[in-house]
Enzyme design. Structure first.
Site, short mmCIF file in Angstrom:
data_model
loop_
_atom_site.label_atom_id
_atom_site.label_comp_id
_atom_site.label_asym_id
_atom_site.label_seq_id
_atom_site.Cartn_x
_atom_site.Cartn_y
_atom_site.Cartn_z
N GLU A 128 0.87 -1.19 0.00
CA GLU A 128 0.00 0.00 0.00
C GLU A 128 0.90 1.23 0.00
O GLU A 128 2.13 1.11 0.05
CB GLU A 128 -0.93 -0.01 1.22
N HIS A 244 -8.74 9.83 3.46
CA HIS A 244 -8.38 8.72 2.55
C HIS A 244 -8.63 9.20 1.13
O HIS A 244 -9.68 9.76 0.83
CB HIS A 244 -9.23 7.48 2.86
N ARG A 290 -0.50 8.93 1.91
CA ARG A 290 -1.91 9.31 1.73
C ARG A 290 -2.15 10.81 1.68
O ARG A 290 -2.98 11.28 0.91
CB ARG A 290 -2.72 8.77 2.90
N ARG A 386 -0.57 8.83 9.23
CA ARG A 386 -0.43 7.39 9.48
C ARG A 386 -0.07 6.63 8.21
O ARG A 386 -0.65 6.86 7.15
CB ARG A 386 -1.74 6.85 10.04
C1 SIN Z 1 -7.44 0.84 3.05
O1 SIN Z 1 -7.78 -0.32 2.84
O2 SIN Z 1 -7.12 1.62 2.16
C2 SIN Z 1 -7.46 1.34 4.45
C3 SIN Z 1 -6.35 0.78 5.20
C4 SIN Z 1 -5.90 1.77 6.23
O3 SIN Z 1 -6.58 2.74 6.51
O4 SIN Z 1 -4.79 1.59 6.73
#
Ligand code: SIN
Length: 533
Positions: A128, A244, A290, A386
């Site tokens: 990610e 997000h 993010r 985060r």
């Molecule tokens: C996501 O699946 O994008 C959220 C995971 C997170 O907030 O760490």
């Protein structure tokens, strides 16, 4: 900022009283895992304002970060966490997080959690944003649900754990600066009740409901942070709110998360004209931290005059997508979007609060007997932003540490007593709490969102004060009223934090102070309430 120490007038001597060795407020991963980690000789009660299966954690899609690959290490996980945290992480606390990740994941597997596997031995790892290695373990695209289901069935089988659903924790009871328990409202009996304990653990999760669009559930009104603040707990880092980048943007749904794991599997961001734009914003492209991706989307939306951008994963086949992201695939299809053929409309929405109740890695706060973990707490692991998939992990690692510390804390435990009488001249009211909460959400979204400045923050402060003035002296009786009080209080606190930090760092971007100022500002903002009656 607050006039009254308690949200309610009451006399504890006249209320039904229940004693437990440990009280946990909140039933997300942090609350439930903590309960399981407490030695079974102690009597534990979990208080949750809805049913036990409603929490932010249950909605978590992507997964849990843990360095399991032979190319990976806790050191690299630490490095990525510090990078995302933009110079504000507490490195010692992050060490605890990354070093204790693997043992807690083993423990989850023992509780029966079924993570996706490459083969019978190895867990599947994906990537990610801002992770330098593939280190996200997952259970399809409903990781939080799989973990919570197993942990909840664990606590249901524990004779020492009582689950109190539809029980709203209103305020901590304190005497001489020590926590003795809490005042709660039991929705089933419509009665107020005193819960006594020498150990109260706050694990109430996020604060998303102070914003219009959030991935958090409706219960996320920041009640835990507010009851802590009214009792004198220190709060930290609340200017850092994570938006997000990719939340579904559909007329009927603006809160459904399109997991970062979709970008981890190669999805591209395109603006309304179909042009890919991330390469011009960051060298990590779609997998930048993010805060960077959310701001880039915000800029593109502004530049093209649009309310959303698109996420494109159409180059992957339908079978693959249905198998890897069953929940996202099905949900999008329900809105007429076939992600194997169509771009998914997305825009940023509130997702996570880096700040919260100031706590150490054992959950200890400045109030004796009061502890905090999970999203409601802030021990400095996230700094200003985060790292993806560190949040379920945080609930596990620090839940485990508190659970294990309880034996020590409760040595020589004596049952608490308390006598609190609150008698103010608050008056009954007919305020429309839902309407006022919506007003707060509008203000916060418009002026305290992804990009802030002094003028907007001062305007927001004045508007929130107007609402606050209309409700401060109202006599509360319904949960919606308590939530309104909490939402208004928290909005005001977030604004104060955001005004004070005159720089841009991580998720806090000030257009009037666009640079990071390491000389004056590489430090946490900490606030506590002045004492009130
Ligand atoms: C996501 O699946 O994008 C959220 C995971 C997170 O907030 O760490």
């Amino acid at each position: 900022m607050i006039k009254y120490r308690y949200l309610l007038d009451f006399n504890s001597d006249n209320l039904e009283t229940e004693y437990h060795d440990v009280l946990i407020i909140g039933s997300g991963i942090a609350g439930v895992y903590t309960a399981l980690e407490i030695p079974e000789k102690y009597d534990v009660a979990i208080l949750t304002k809805e049913t036990i299966d409603i929490s932010n954690s249950v909605l978590a899609q992507g997964g849990i970060a843990v360095s399991l690959d032979k190319e990976d290490s806790p050191e690299l996980h630490l490095k990525d966490t510090l990078y995302a945290g933009a110079g504000l992480c507490d490195e010692d606390a992050v060490w605890v997080l990354v070093n204790e990740a693997a043992s807690n994941i083993e423990c989850l597997c023992e509780y029966g959690v079924n993570f996706d596997r490459k083969n019978s031995q190895e867990l599947s790892l994906t990537r990610e944003g801002a992770h330098s290695k593939n280190r996200i373990i997952h259970a399809g695209d409903t990781t939080g649900k799989e973990v919570c289901d197993k942990l909840i069935s664990g606590v249901k089988n524990r004779a020492n754990v009582k689950i109190k659903e539809r029980t709203f924790a209103i305020d901590l009871l304190t005497e001489n600066g020590e926590c003795r328990g809490l005042l709660a409202y039991d929705e089933d009996t419509s009665r107020y009740k005193i819960y006594l304990s020498n150990v109260v653990i706050c694990a109430t999760g996020g604060i998303g409901q102070i914003y219009k669009n959030t991935t958090n559930p409706e219960v996320a009104t920041g009640d835990g942070i507010c009851l802590a603040y009214r009792a004198g707990a220190e709060l930290m880092d609340l200017e850092f709110i994570q938006f997000h980048p990719t939340v579904l943007y559909h007329p009927e749904n603006k809160s459904f998360l399109i997991s970062e794991a979709v970008r981890g599997e190669g999805a591209l961001l395109r603006n309304i004209n179909g042009e890919r734009f991330m390469p011009k914003y960051h060298e990590l492209n779609e997998l930048a931290p993010r805060d960077v991706v959310s701001r880039a989307i915000f800029e593109e939306m502004k530049r093209t005059g649009s309310s959303h951008v698109y996420l494109d994963i159409t180059f992957k086949g339908k079978d693959y997508l249905e198998n890897r992201f069953p929940n996202i695939y099905k949900t999008c299809l329900g809105y007429g979007i076939d992600m194997s053929k169509d771009y998914i409309p997305v825009s940023p929405a509130e997702h996570y609060s880096m700040g919260g109740i100031r706590a150490d890695v054992y959950g200890g706060t400045n109030i004796k007997g009061f502890y905090a973990c999970g999203e409601a707490a802030c021990n400095g692991i996230h700094g200003a932003n985060r790292l993806a998939s560190n949040s379920l992990l945080e609930g596990l690692v620090f839940g485990h540490k508190i659970g294990n510390a309880v034996d020590n804390i409760l040595q020589d435990n004596e049952k608490t007593g308390v006598s609190v009488i609150v008698n103010t001249d608050r008056v009954p009211n007919d305020i429309d709490a839902e309407k006022l909460i919506k007003e707060v959400q509008e203000i916060m979204t418009q002026y305290v969102g992804i990009i802030r400045n002094k003028e907007g923050l001062l305007h927001a402060k004045a508007e929130i004060k107007k609402i606050s003035d209309t409700i401060t002296d109202m006599r509360n009786s319904k949960i919606k009223h308590f939530e309104l009080q909490n939402v208004v209080l928290l909005a005001g606190i977030v604004i104060e934090f955001a005004l004070e930090r005159e720089e841009s760092r991580g998720a806090h971007y000030r257009s009037d102070f666009p640079c990071t100022d390491d000389i004056n500002w590489r430090t946490h903002i900490i606030k506590s309430a002045p004492s009130v009656r």
